[in-house]
Design an enzyme around this catalytic site. Sequence first.
Site, PDB file in Angstrom:
ATOM      1  CG  HIS A  80     -11.903 -40.307  -0.044  1.00 43.02           C
ATOM      2  ND1 HIS A  80     -12.146 -40.227  -1.392  1.00 43.02           N
ATOM      3  CD2 HIS A  80     -11.976 -41.627   0.268  1.00 43.02           C
ATOM      4  CE1 HIS A  80     -12.352 -41.443  -1.872  1.00 43.02           C
ATOM      5  NE2 HIS A  80     -12.249 -42.314  -0.884  1.00 43.02           N
ATOM      6  N   GLY A  94     -30.903 -39.814 -15.966  1.00 40.39           N
ATOM      7  CA  GLY A  94     -31.835 -40.917 -16.114  1.00 40.39           C
ATOM      8  C   GLY A  94     -31.304 -42.015 -17.005  1.00 40.39           C
ATOM      9  N   GLY A  95     -30.001 -42.174 -17.017  1.00 39.93           N
ATOM     10  CA  GLY A  95     -29.381 -43.215 -17.830  1.00 39.93           C
ATOM     11  C   GLY A  95     -29.669 -44.605 -17.290  1.00 39.93           C
ATOM     12  NE  ARG A  96     -30.364 -51.262 -20.038  1.00 41.74           N
ATOM     13  CZ  ARG A  96     -29.610 -52.341 -19.881  1.00 41.74           C
ATOM     14  NH1 ARG A  96     -28.294 -52.215 -19.787  1.00 41.74           N
ATOM     15  NH2 ARG A  96     -30.151 -53.540 -19.830  1.00 41.74           N
ATOM     16  CB  VAL A 139     -13.961 -41.277 -27.315  1.00 48.07           C
ATOM     17  CG1 VAL A 139     -12.445 -41.319 -27.230  1.00 48.07           C
ATOM     18  CG2 VAL A 139     -14.480 -42.609 -27.842  1.00 48.07           C
ATOM     19  CG  HIS A 160     -11.824 -45.635 -17.753  1.00 52.89           C
ATOM     20  ND1 HIS A 160     -11.433 -44.307 -17.831  1.00 52.89           N
ATOM     21  CD2 HIS A 160     -13.158 -45.653 -17.995  1.00 52.89           C
ATOM     22  CE1 HIS A 160     -12.495 -43.565 -18.080  1.00 52.89           C
ATOM     23  NE2 HIS A 160     -13.546 -44.354 -18.191  1.00 52.89           N
TER      24      HIS A 160
END
Length: 303
Positions: free
Chosen positions: A176, A259-261, A110, A107
């Site tokens: 957890h 509200g991203g995709r 930037v 992963h």
Amino acid sequence: MTSRTEAVKAYLLDLQDRICSALETEDGGARFVEDAWVREAGGGGRTRVIGDGKVIEKGGVNFSHVFGAGLPPSASAHRPELAGRGFEALGVSLVIHPHNPHVPTSHANVRFFIAEKEGEEAVWWFGGGFDLTPYYGNEEDCIHWHRVAEQACAPFGADVYPRYKAWCDRYFHLKHRGEPRGIGGLFFDDLNEWDFDTCFAFIRAIGDAYVNAYLPIVQRRKDTPYTPQQREFQEYRRGRYVEFNLVYDRGTLFGLQSGGRTESILMSLPPQVRWGYDWKAAPGSEEARLTEYFLQDRDWLGQ
């Protein structure tokens, strides 16, 4: 856009192109499919996904540039003075899930934020890093990954790698479960301690280092034989990846709250995962060694 934002955007688009090209070449089969999208509230991006390749089971390298009238809670929770400011956020984020359990998941991210308010000076900062999640640990790979991270940080100060390595260990931790997500790397946020040009140069160093950190590991491990049982263990450990991304990851939370995709945000999730009730690795097995030795906050360059 300001000239600063334009410069960051140009770099991020080029970075996305270069990483996709390098990954396609390494896979030797699949190619990225691009899905350009527009955000109704402001902005858009280029989602690029790859799957069912010779090496990569599922992956994505996403560019986004979104803006709005107010920062979402995930971005202002630790800096309440920024609540209510307009914002612009640009970034490249990627996750690669290989077929072979001996090839780690990687992963990288930037990003650049500007928060503005009329009559006040704009506040900007950078964030990012890269981290590695092995399923079957290998010391050579861990040392290489951290060596590249250290070399990318070195021009900016001897304390930079240790600080951001420790931050990565703290951040990618499943509270957890009481264990880290992987063997770490670098993580930083709210970076504006240097002038803009130095911070931007640092971000470029980190973004450019990802391919050098990851592809040699892929090349060493992609042809390693594996059993169905090892594949099952990979899917079991992928469950930890899902848990972290949906419960703790600030990027996921920011994307959903702003509200991203959704398809682009959840691109990071692996294609096949399993959970087993109270599953435990056999004592002395490679699977047990993953958590007992590799998934520890270890100084890989100092041992």
